[in-house]
Scaffold this motif. Structure first.
Motif, PDB file in Angstrom:
ATOM      1  N   TYR A   5       0.825  -1.200   0.000  1.00 17.88           N
ATOM      2  CA  TYR A   5       0.000   0.000   0.000  1.00 17.88           C
ATOM      3  C   TYR A   5       0.867   1.260   0.000  1.00 17.88           C
ATOM      4  O   TYR A   5       0.673   2.174  -0.805  1.00 17.88           O
ATOM      5  N   ILE A   6       1.880   1.278   0.888  1.00 16.73           N
ATOM      6  CA  ILE A   6       2.770   2.454   0.945  1.00 16.73           C
ATOM      7  C   ILE A   6       3.508   2.611  -0.375  1.00 16.73           C
ATOM      8  O   ILE A   6       3.597   3.713  -0.933  1.00 16.73           O
ATOM      9  N   VAL A  33       1.128   3.988  -2.992  1.00 20.26           N
ATOM     10  CA  VAL A  33       0.837   5.413  -2.815  1.00 20.26           C
ATOM     11  C   VAL A  33       2.042   6.245  -3.238  1.00 20.26           C
ATOM     12  O   VAL A  33       1.915   7.298  -3.855  1.00 20.26           O
ATOM     13  N   MET A  34       3.246   5.742  -2.917  1.00 23.62           N
ATOM     14  CA  MET A  34       4.436   6.546  -3.159  1.00 23.62           C
ATOM     15  C   MET A  34       4.873   6.501  -4.625  1.00 23.62           C
ATOM     16  O   MET A  34       5.182   7.527  -5.213  1.00 23.62           O
ATOM     17  N   PHE A  35       4.888   5.306  -5.212  1.00 22.42           N
ATOM     18  CA  PHE A  35       5.495   5.182  -6.540  1.00 22.42           C
ATOM     19  C   PHE A  35       4.494   4.974  -7.676  1.00 22.42           C
ATOM     20  O   PHE A  35       4.761   5.306  -8.816  1.00 22.42           O
ATOM     21  N   PRO A  54       0.978   6.077  -7.924  1.00 25.51           N
ATOM     22  CA  PRO A  54      -0.235   6.698  -7.366  1.00 25.51           C
ATOM     23  C   PRO A  54      -1.492   6.354  -8.146  1.00 25.51           C
ATOM     24  O   PRO A  54      -2.597   6.536  -7.645  1.00 25.51           O
TER      25      PRO A  54
END
Lengths: 347, 289
Positions: A291-292, A295-297, A299
């Motif tokens: 999930y992180i 979101v970070m790479f 989107p």
């Protein structure tokens, strides 16, 4: 008819035939859950992906649906008429609640909306827990349903039908002028406002539609279990929808469905793996990390990222051969999706 | 009378614990407009690491030290690697910090197992005093005392030091401070770490107060702190202190007199504030677009 439509039709036909090809009960139940939570995630995506508002209390609509059907089936009779009555009740209740919530908070910054919806959903949870004479609290209520829905295969097909209808509805809706305004709000709210649109009204209507569809998903969820307890109002349900939407692809039609399939299929198979090694019991870590990273790479999630790849590849292959046309339209759409989360959302 | 005094002390102690969490959150938001939903994870790790060190070494002081250190360490990592890439975008901040919260919450279960952890009260602070027939538990007074100390220290730091001046100016107008040649990112990192240290401290303080700590309390207290920050007004330390004590005292009175609705009290309070004064009790930032 373009390629993706044909692919989707083939997929749907495949899914219709699935219960007749294999007869594993648990797979059938798993698929049904994927469809139902896919609808729920799609309704969440209308807010997050298409309008750019984040809700922490989407579970309340899900819960309203689940409890409406549960209570009506238990305290009245499990007939088709009362089933219809429960559906209508759900639609009316979710419409009223989502309208009021929107009225109170959609003028505020996004995080206030998030916290406000979180609080309202929390109140529903507490109410369901404390009104024991009606809901039996956390123990939950079991209820009977009309015979027609009892058949697993029929219910599987019904859930698939709901999913397809929801998909078609959202496809039509997001391509309508109304949907375009919502996406414009997501991109730049102030500009839409200065163009003379009443942003507030658009947001409220999006919230109401999203809430009503989440309520329908809640009905199906409760019917599939023939049981409902307070967990339908919990924050975890909302977080599940959030995770499915993000992993699958924010602001894409197919993303939440794919997200639902991935999350639940992984849960299902990791549960077996938990017997092999205890680390698999902590699958939430794996999801949290994915999930992180997403979101970070990435989107735009899986669907959005794949779409961008495809359009980029097509561009390279086609080069200058093909004049500006449908493809470049698609690529600009994919770029816009990528910007959903990157750009300034909160002005 | 006995009950009322005890409930008030209980509420004050809970309020102080929440304040330690909320103060960091409100500064982080006020200074850099960052919404951190992983704040509860720092608190959780502070609690587990602190209590673990405390039970291993039998020294409460070492436990507090460990909790603060782990808070600082995690706070640094969180700011650098999770929050830095998503500056300026609330929705991404909410999502990514929630993800960090999930991961850190589960990691606690990996390190210390999924069961609750028992926390003993240090010998010197256990037991109670008796004042004219009213029993007062020592540890609760200790928590209130520490909370008050941190609150005063924070006020001193903000109002009487050069760093505090920069922070206050940054809350008011970030661009102006940057234009004056101050690296606001560095100041922000400092503030973030300070908030993380306070969260870790709150964690170890909570342990002996409730007797057990569990992995889910990270998200629980993180959201509670967020509620407090919204009630108090985002960016205001005094506001969150007032709101934290209000939430603490109301909560403990409600759980004594109206146990059925005690769970809903905080939510109701936040709803009322959001409806009538969305910027919070002492908030300065505009809440309405």
């Amino acid at each position: 008819m373009n390629k993706s439509t044909i692919a989707l039709i083939v997929l749907v036909i495949g899914l219709i035939l699935l219960p007749f090809i294999q007869d594993s009960r648990s797979i059938l139940i798993l698929m049904t859950q994927i469809f139902i939570l896919g609808v729920f995630a799609m309704s969440y995506n209308l807010l997050l992906g298409y309008t750019g508002i984040i809700s922490f209390g989407h579970a309340m609509f899900f819960g309203i649906g689940a409890y409406s059907i549960g209570l009506i089936m238990r305290y009245y009779e499990p007939t088709y008429l009362y089933f219809l009555f429960a559906v209508v009740t759900t639609l009316i209740l979710t419409a009223i609640v989502s309208y009021l919530v929107g009225l109170l908070t959609l003028r505020l910054h996004s995080h206030f909306f998030a916290m406000f919806t979180f609080a309202i959903a929390g109140l529903f949870l507490v109410a369901a827990e404390k009104w024991r004479s009606l809901t039996l609290g956390n123990d939950g209520i079991t209820f009977k349903i009309p015979d027609f829905f009892k058949d697993r295969v029929i219910f599987y097909l019904l859930s698939l039908g709901l999913l397809v209808l929801a998909y078609l509805f959202f496809r039509r809706f997001t391509q309508s002028p109304f949907g375009k305004v919502l996406q414009a709000i997501r991109e730049n709210e102030k500009r839409v406002e200065s163009l003379g649109y009443r942003v507030f009204h658009y947001k409220i209507i999006a919230n109401v539609i999203s809430g009503m569809i989440a309520g329908l998903a809640g009905i199906f969820y409760a019917v599939s279990l023939r049981f409902v307890n307070t967990s339908v109002f919990s924050t975890e349900i909302t977080l599940d929808a959030l995770m499915m939407t993000i992993i699958g692809g924010v602001g894409t039609l197919f993303g939440p469905i794919l997200g639902s399939a991935i999350v639940q299929f992984a849960q299902y198979s990791l549960m077996d793996l938990a017997k092999v090694h205890w680390i698999f019991e902590r699958w939430v870590i794996l999801f949290g990390i994915i999930y992180i990273v997403v979101v970070m790479f990435f989107p735009s999630g899986i669907v959005g990222t794949v779409k961008t790849w495809f359009t980029r590849r097509n561009k390279q292959i086609l080069g200058k051969k093909k004049p500006e046309g449908k493809k470049s339209m698609e690529s600009s759409k994919a770029d816009a999706m990528k910007n959903i989360l990157k750009g300034e959302v909160d002005g | 009378m006995d009950a009322i005094i005890n409930i008030t002390i209980n509420g004050l102690a809970t309020g102080m614990l929440i304040f330690l969490l909320a103060a960091g959150l409100t500064l982080i938001f006020g200074l850099m407009d960052v919404l951190n939903f992983a704040h509860g994870a720092l608190f959780l790790w502070g609690a587990y690491a602190g209590i673990w060190v405390f039970t291993q070494t039998d020294s409460y002081l070492l436990g507090v030290f460990a909790a603060v250190i782990i808070g600082i360490l995690l706070g640094y990592l969180l700011e650098r690697y999770i929050i830095l890439p998503v500056y300026g975008n609330h929705i991404r901040q909410i999502m990514i910090t929630l993800g960090a919260m999930l991961v850190l919450g589960e990691l606690v279960k990996v390190v210390w197992g999924p069961n609750v952890m028992i926390a003993n009260t240090p010998a010197i602070l256990s037991g109670s005093w008796e004042f004219s027939g009213i029993l007062i538990i020592k540890y609760r007074l200790f928590v209130i005392f520490v909370g008050l100390l941190v609150f005063l220290g924070l006020l001193f730091l903000l109002n009487r030091t050069k760093l505090g001046l920069v922070v206050r100016a940054g809350v008011m107008d970030k661009e102006m401070v940057q234009a004056l040649g101050i690296n606001i990112r560095k100041v922000f990192l400092g503030v973030f770490i300070l908030g993380a240290a306070m969260a870790g401290l709150a964690g170890i303080l909570l342990g002996p107060y409730t007797g057990v700590v569990y992995a889910e309390m990270g998200l629980e207290f993180g959201l509670l702190a967020f509620i407090v920050v919204i009630i108090g007004g985002m960016g205001s330390v005094v506001g969150s202190a007032v709101a934290a004590l209000l939430v603490g005292i109301l909560g403990s009175f409600a759980s004594y007199y109206l146990p059925d609705i005690s769970l809903a009290v905080n939510m109701l309070l936040m709803l009322i504030v959001l409806i009538f004064k969305p910027s919070g009790l002492m908030g300065t930032k505009e809440a309405v677009k």
